[in-house]
Design a protein around this motif. Structure first.
Motif, PDB file in Angstrom:
ATOM      1  N   ALA A  75      71.894  51.203  59.181  1.00 15.73           N
ATOM      2  CA  ALA A  75      72.555  51.925  58.099  1.00 15.73           C
ATOM      3  C   ALA A  75      73.868  51.214  57.807  1.00 15.73           C
ATOM      4  CB  ALA A  75      72.804  53.381  58.478  1.00 15.73           C
ATOM      5  N   HIS A  76      74.237  51.108  56.524  1.00 12.34           N
ATOM      6  CA  HIS A  76      75.442  50.349  56.174  1.00 12.34           C
ATOM      7  C   HIS A  76      76.644  51.238  55.897  1.00 12.34           C
ATOM      8  CE1 HIS A  76      73.618  51.349  52.279  1.00 12.34           C
ATOM      9  NE2 HIS A  76      74.839  51.310  51.798  1.00 12.34           N
ATOM     10  N   ASP A  77      76.432  52.561  55.790  1.00 13.23           N
ATOM     11  CA  ASP A  77      77.553  53.475  55.563  1.00 13.23           C
ATOM     12  C   ASP A  77      77.179  54.875  56.039  1.00 13.23           C
ATOM     13  OD1 ASP A  77      75.820  54.481  53.651  1.00 13.23           O
ATOM     14  OD2 ASP A  77      77.007  53.803  51.937  1.00 13.23           O
ATOM     15  N   GLY A  78      78.103  55.823  55.838  1.00 13.69           N
ATOM     16  CA  GLY A  78      77.880  57.174  56.324  1.00 13.69           C
ATOM     17  C   GLY A  78      76.706  57.873  55.688  1.00 13.69           C
ATOM     18  N   GLU A  79      76.522  57.678  54.389  1.00 15.63           N
ATOM     19  CA  GLU A  79      75.415  58.337  53.706  1.00 15.63           C
ATOM     20  C   GLU A  79      74.074  57.867  54.256  1.00 15.63           C
ATOM     21  OE1 GLU A  79      73.689  61.105  51.609  1.00 15.63           O
ATOM     22  OE2 GLU A  79      75.880  60.828  51.674  1.00 15.63           O
ATOM     23  N   ALA A  80      73.941  56.554  54.440  1.00 16.94           N
ATOM     24  CA  ALA A  80      72.701  56.018  55.012  1.00 16.94           C
ATOM     25  C   ALA A  80      72.506  56.500  56.443  1.00 16.94           C
ATOM     26  CB  ALA A  80      72.713  54.495  54.950  1.00 16.94           C
ATOM     27  N   MET A  81      73.607  56.643  57.196  1.00 11.74           N
ATOM     28  CA  MET A  81      73.519  57.145  58.561  1.00 11.74           C
ATOM     29  C   MET A  81      72.960  58.561  58.584  1.00 11.74           C
ATOM     30  SD  MET A  81      76.560  58.082  61.262  1.00 11.74           S
ATOM     31  CE  MET A  81      76.747  59.724  60.521  1.00 11.74           C
ATOM     32  N   ARG A  82      73.436  59.402  57.672  1.00 15.00           N
ATOM     33  CA  ARG A  82      72.978  60.791  57.642  1.00 15.00           C
ATOM     34  C   ARG A  82      71.478  60.864  57.343  1.00 15.00           C
ATOM     35  NH1 ARG A  82      77.769  60.769  54.385  1.00 15.00           N
ATOM     36  NH2 ARG A  82      79.539  61.457  55.651  1.00 15.00           N
ATOM     37  N   VAL A  83      71.026  60.027  56.440  1.00 13.59           N
ATOM     38  CA  VAL A  83      69.601  59.991  56.108  1.00 13.59           C
ATOM     39  C   VAL A  83      68.783  59.608  57.333  1.00 13.59           C
ATOM     40  CG1 VAL A  83      67.834  58.801  54.752  1.00 13.59           C
ATOM     41  CG2 VAL A  83      69.969  59.507  53.662  1.00 13.59           C
ATOM     42  N   GLU A  84      69.234  58.580  58.061  1.00 16.54           N
ATOM     43  CA  GLU A  84      68.497  58.114  59.232  1.00 16.54           C
ATOM     44  C   GLU A  84      68.488  59.157  60.343  1.00 16.54           C
ATOM     45  OE1 GLU A  84      66.643  55.465  59.775  1.00 16.54           O
ATOM     46  OE2 GLU A  84      66.913  54.838  57.696  1.00 16.54           O
ATOM     47  N   LEU A  85      69.600  59.854  60.540  1.00 14.80           N
ATOM     48  CA  LEU A  85      69.656  60.866  61.594  1.00 14.80           C
ATOM     49  C   LEU A  85      68.731  62.043  61.284  1.00 14.80           C
ATOM     50  CD1 LEU A  85      73.470  60.968  62.458  1.00 14.80           C
ATOM     51  CD2 LEU A  85      71.625  59.967  63.817  1.00 14.80           C
ATOM     52  N   LEU A  86      68.569  62.355  60.013  1.00 11.79           N
ATOM     53  CA  LEU A  86      67.655  63.435  59.631  1.00 11.79           C
ATOM     54  C   LEU A  86      66.198  62.992  59.671  1.00 11.79           C
ATOM     55  CD1 LEU A  86      69.579  64.999  56.605  1.00 11.79           C
ATOM     56  CD2 LEU A  86      69.226  66.040  58.852  1.00 11.79           C
ATOM     57  N   ARG A  87      65.980  61.700  59.484  1.00 10.49           N
ATOM     58  CA  ARG A  87      64.612  61.181  59.372  1.00 10.49           C
ATOM     59  C   ARG A  87      63.883  61.204  60.690  1.00 10.49           C
ATOM     60  NH1 ARG A  87      61.957  56.323  59.775  1.00 10.49           N
ATOM     61  NH2 ARG A  87      63.827  55.206  60.432  1.00 10.49           N
ATOM     62  N   GLU A  88      64.579  60.906  61.778  1.00 10.82           N
ATOM     63  CA  GLU A  88      63.901  60.765  63.066  1.00 10.82           C
ATOM     64  C   GLU A  88      64.891  60.964  64.203  1.00 10.82           C
ATOM     65  OE1 GLU A  88      60.847  57.501  65.124  1.00 10.82           O
ATOM     66  OE2 GLU A  88      61.755  57.132  63.168  1.00 10.82           O
ATOM     67  N   LEU A 148      70.282  53.671  66.348  1.00  9.42           N
ATOM     68  CA  LEU A 148      70.729  53.526  64.968  1.00  9.42           C
ATOM     69  C   LEU A 148      72.019  52.712  64.956  1.00  9.42           C
ATOM     70  CD1 LEU A 148      70.696  54.148  61.943  1.00  9.42           C
ATOM     71  CD2 LEU A 148      71.817  56.342  62.464  1.00  9.42           C
ATOM     72  N   ILE A 149      72.006  51.570  64.256  1.00 12.14           N
ATOM     73  CA  ILE A 149      73.184  50.717  64.125  1.00 12.14           C
ATOM     74  C   ILE A 149      73.806  50.975  62.762  1.00 12.14           C
ATOM     75  CG2 ILE A 149      74.045  48.349  64.048  1.00 12.14           C
ATOM     76  CD1 ILE A 149      71.671  47.546  65.810  1.00 12.14           C
ATOM     77  N   VAL A 150      75.067  51.436  62.754  1.00 10.88           N
ATOM     78  CA  VAL A 150      75.777  51.720  61.508  1.00 10.88           C
ATOM     79  C   VAL A 150      76.879  50.682  61.350  1.00 10.88           C
ATOM     80  CG1 VAL A 150      76.979  53.483  60.153  1.00 10.88           C
ATOM     81  CG2 VAL A 150      75.330  54.174  61.908  1.00 10.88           C
ATOM     82  N   ASP A 151      76.618  49.689  60.484  1.00 10.65           N
ATOM     83  CA  ASP A 151      77.555  48.577  60.287  1.00 10.65           C
ATOM     84  C   ASP A 151      77.287  47.971  58.919  1.00 10.65           C
ATOM     85  OD1 ASP A 151      78.992  46.062  60.435  1.00 10.65           O
ATOM     86  OD2 ASP A 151      79.017  46.322  62.613  1.00 10.65           O
TER      87      ASP A 151
END
Length: 241
Positions: free
Chosen positions: A32-45, A6-9
């Motif tokens: 993911a472009h920010d923290g909220e998107a990061m959290r979604v991705e970490l929960l998704r898979e 997961l790339i968060v930038d």
């Protein structure tokens, strides 16, 4: 199965460029472009590694690294454009596994990714645990550690959320109370066979553990340091089956 990164930038051009490059080497890349998107991705898979930019809209990379480390040992590579030593020190104290300073080449990042994944091979991520170790219960000063359920409870009965790595370090010390263990000995207690692991990862886990269980992490009364040697658990444990 492809390793998921997961790339968060918030730099979309950089993110897409890195996705194309790393995908060519067999990695499954999410952005993911920010923290909220990061959290979604970490929960998704399930995620095998996070590449985390230091400067982001909203929560900083430091904030997000701290959040990841509350519940997970997922490897983290932090991206920074500053190159300042203080950033590296703070990041490593929060649990980052490596740093890459912008601008960097895609080849350099690939080498860092492969090195971190080798170094952390077998390290539990997310909610994973190691096999049960029997039904032992340990008690000290009102605290309770349940080995088979891998839980630590405060005297008030609240659970302290520990990552698998933090629990392993604590258990290694508690099973040998009052005895100083070197970093190598702590690693040997639960990481035998893990390739290319580095002993300084113990310092990071000890630091995080103290912040969770010590009334004053700067003056610990449970996990203490024997300077120049290692660490020890400074309380007697009453074990029961």
């Amino acid at each position: 199965m492809a390793r998921r990164i997961l790339i968060v930038d918030d730099d979309e051009a950089l993110g897409h460029s890195l996705r194309r490059y790393l995908s060519a080497y067999g990695f499954d890349i999410s952005l993911a472009h920010d923290g909220e998107a990061m959290r979604v991705e970490l929960l998704r898979e399930k995620t095998d590694l996070v590449i985390l930019d230091l400067v982001l809209p909203g929560d900083s990379g430091f904030d997000l690294a701290r959040e990841i480390r509350r519940d997970s040992d997922i490897p983290i590579i932090m991206l920074t454009g500053r190159g300042e030593e203080v950033d590296r020190v703070v990041g490593l104290e929060l649990g980052a596994d490596d740093f890459v300073t912008k601008p960097f080449s895609s080849r350099e990042l690939l080498a860092r990714v492969n090195a971190v994944l080798r170094r952390t091979a077998g390290r539990p991520t997310g909610e994973e645990t190691v096999p049960e170790e029997g039904g032992r219960i340990g008690r000290f000063l009102g605290w309770t550690i349940d080995v088979s359920r891998r839980k630590l409870l405060t005297p008030e009965g609240s659970e302290v959320r520990l990552t698998a790595g933090e629990f392993n370090v604590l258990l290694a010390l508690m099973e040998r109370p009052k005895r100083v263990l070197t970093r190598e000995q702590i690693l040997d207690c639960f990481m035998a066979g893990e390739p290319d692991v580095f002993d300084r990862s113990i310092d990071t886990r000890i630091s995080r553990l103290r912040r969770k269980i010590e009334p004053d992490p700067k003056r610990p009364k449970f996990v203490k340091t024997e300077w120049g040697v290692g660490y020890f658990f400074d309380q007697q444990i009453e074990w029961e089956q």
